[in-house]
Scaffold this active site. Structure first.
Site, PDB file in Angstrom:
ATOM      1  N   ASP A 249     -78.394  23.146 -43.272  1.00  0.00           N
ATOM      2  CA  ASP A 249     -77.099  23.800 -43.465  1.00  0.00           C
ATOM      3  C   ASP A 249     -76.132  22.915 -44.244  1.00  0.00           C
ATOM      4  O   ASP A 249     -75.214  23.409 -44.890  1.00  0.00           O
ATOM      5  CB  ASP A 249     -76.493  24.176 -42.105  1.00  0.00           C
ATOM      6  CG  ASP A 249     -75.155  24.877 -42.272  1.00  0.00           C
ATOM      7  OD1 ASP A 249     -75.127  25.914 -42.967  1.00  0.00           O
ATOM      8  OD2 ASP A 249     -74.138  24.373 -41.746  1.00  0.00           O
ATOM      9  N   LEU A 330     -69.413  27.996 -42.018  1.00  0.00           N
ATOM     10  CA  LEU A 330     -68.317  28.024 -42.990  1.00  0.00           C
ATOM     11  C   LEU A 330     -68.703  27.370 -44.309  1.00  0.00           C
ATOM     12  O   LEU A 330     -68.051  27.549 -45.322  1.00  0.00           O
ATOM     13  CB  LEU A 330     -67.103  27.271 -42.427  1.00  0.00           C
ATOM     14  CG  LEU A 330     -66.162  28.065 -41.538  1.00  0.00           C
ATOM     15  CD1 LEU A 330     -65.135  27.131 -40.927  1.00  0.00           C
ATOM     16  CD2 LEU A 330     -65.444  29.155 -42.340  1.00  0.00           C
ATOM     17  N   ARG A 331     -69.788  26.573 -44.272  1.00  0.00           N
ATOM     18  CA  ARG A 331     -70.230  25.916 -45.506  1.00  0.00           C
ATOM     19  C   ARG A 331     -70.711  26.946 -46.518  1.00  0.00           C
ATOM     20  O   ARG A 331     -70.772  26.665 -47.708  1.00  0.00           O
ATOM     21  CB  ARG A 331     -71.337  24.915 -45.202  1.00  0.00           C
ATOM     22  CG  ARG A 331     -70.834  23.746 -44.398  1.00  0.00           C
ATOM     23  CD  ARG A 331     -71.795  22.582 -44.417  1.00  0.00           C
ATOM     24  NE  ARG A 331     -71.262  21.517 -43.596  1.00  0.00           N
ATOM     25  CZ  ARG A 331     -71.540  21.368 -42.305  1.00  0.00           C
ATOM     26  NH1 ARG A 331     -72.353  22.215 -41.702  1.00  0.00           N
ATOM     27  NH2 ARG A 331     -71.002  20.387 -41.623  1.00  0.00           N
ATOM     28  N   ALA A 332     -71.062  28.135 -46.027  1.00  0.00           N
ATOM     29  CA  ALA A 332     -71.541  29.185 -46.926  1.00  0.00           C
ATOM     30  C   ALA A 332     -70.477  29.515 -47.971  1.00  0.00           C
ATOM     31  O   ALA A 332     -70.747  29.495 -49.167  1.00  0.00           O
ATOM     32  CB  ALA A 332     -71.926  30.418 -46.127  1.00  0.00           C
TER      33      ALA A 332
END
Ligand SMILES: [Zn+2]
Length: 398
Positions: A249, A330-332
């Site tokens: 991720d 939230l890294r998406a």
């Protein structure tokens, strides 16, 4: 060289109208993928055994991988690139070839990595005594230099990665720790080959440093903070071991690198590798014009990046996509938006289009979902319902 290149383009699958004008780096990339080497280059053998990187632009196909690597050069906020695929698909070759295209950055002239900005933020004590003297004499502490490729060896120990205590400490605290690989990687590209085979401790240290742009080493009473603003590029062969989902991720773009499907492309790739093996310098020369144009374009894209904006309707589209795919991290969206901004900059535009977002989406969003977390959340929702029902059934009678 220039006379030659006109002939080569005649043999190309997609000859452009005018080979010397490229609207953007994007155009250039699309053009050179179809460029063929002149037949005469294929038989020559200089007899030299040199270690020169295979030119990035000479790689056949693998468009998504090329874009991802260039975008990471343009915008380090993408959070790195992970190339996933079997051996022999050109992952490491592409990364090493990037050195032809890298921009210049301000680099410290001192072993301890002191920069003028240290004095701006922390005063004269923030640099080593030698640099303090140089600063007082008005001498430069840094010079412009090309980004380098720093490779993390597979057998690296945590001490090599973060640094160790100096055996001969001097009066200046900063000097008592030797910089580790992460500090040497500051403002450079950090290649972590076979990231899935490294120890968890090492991978965590790398990802933390990449996320914060700095890291602190503590040894007893001594602590030192080092800058580590590097572009992280990892590779892994899934046949050799998995990568923990939480590590996966933390990589921004994830590219699945497969072998070429098209037999003509495979043949062309074979010819280029053969030409390179017999005369690497000649192959580098073949691509030197395009490589230098591309390097300038990367520099320009980096310069305009701060001005690149995402219109609200485009960012909403991205958020809707992430919700639809049920991605928690939230890294998406950080990666999706930052990479889309870099793609617009690469195409010489200051506004991100929905097209940019759609091009980036697979690279930024694939392998973000965890089946474990999905099942966990579903089970938990069931439990919540049960608790609610139980609460309703046991309400006190008035
Ligand atoms: Zn210094």
């Amino acid at each position: 060289m220039v006379e030659n290149s006109a002939n080569q383009v005649k043999g190309s699958n997609n000859p452009p109208e005018n080979e010397s004008t490229f609207r953007s780096l994007k155009d250039l990339l699309d053009h050179v993928s179809g460029k063929r080497l002149a037949e005469s280059q294929l038989q020559q053998d200089s007899g030299l055994a040199e270690v020169l990187p295979f030119p990035f632009l000479a790689m056949v196909g693998q468009v998504e991988m090329k874009y991802a690597l260039l975008l990471a050069l343009i915008n380090p906020a993408i959070g790195g690139v992970l190339l996933i695929g079997p051996r022999g698909t050109g992952k490491t070759t592409a990364i090493r070839g990037l050195v032809d295209l890298v921009p210049e950055v301000q680099r410290s002239l001192c072993y301890y990595g002191c920069l003028p900005e240290d004095i701006e933020t922390g005063g004269i004590d923030a640099v080593c005594p030698n640099c303090a003297k140089k600063f007082a004499r008005g001498e430069p502490l840094a010079a412009m230099d090309k980004i380098r490729l720093v490779e993390l060896p597979l057998n690296s120990r945590i001490e090599d990665v973060v640094g160790v205590t100096d055996e001969n400490p001097t009066e200046h605290e900063r000097l008592r720790l030797h910089r580790g690989i992460l500090a040497h990687a500051d403002r450079n590209l950090l290649l972590v080959d076979e990231v899935n085979l490294l120890s968890d401790e090492v991978v965590d240290a790398i990802l933390d440093a990449a996320a914060f742009g700095s890291y602190t080493v503590k040894r007893g009473s001594i602590a030192a903070t080092y800058r580590s603003r590097f572009v992280l590029i990892g590779t892994m062969n899934p046949e050799e071991g998995r990568l923990r989902p939480q590590i996966m991720d933390r990589f921004g773009l994830r590219i699945v690198v497969k072998g070429l499907d098209d037999i003509n492309m495979r043949m062309e790739a074979y010819k280029r590798v053969q030409a390179y093996n017999s005369n690497p310098r000649q192959v580098m020369l073949e691509y030197s014009d395009e490589s230098s144009i591309a390097q300038t374009e990367v520099q320009i894209a980096r310069d305009i990046l701060p001005e690149v904006k995402i219109p609200e309707e485009v960012s909403n589209l991205g958020l809707e996509l992430i919700r639809h795919l049920n991605i928690n991290s939230l890294r998406a969206e950080i990666t999706l938006f930052e990479a889309s901004r870099a793609l617009a900059a690469l195409d010489n535009r200051k506004v991100v289009s929905s097209n940019d977002l759609q091009t980036i989406a697979p690279m930024a969003l694939r392998m973000r979902r965890s089946s474990f977390i999905e099942k966990y959340i579903t089970d938990q929702t069931e439990e919540e319902k049960e608790i609610k029902n139980a609460v309703n059934h046991t309400s006190p009678t008035p």
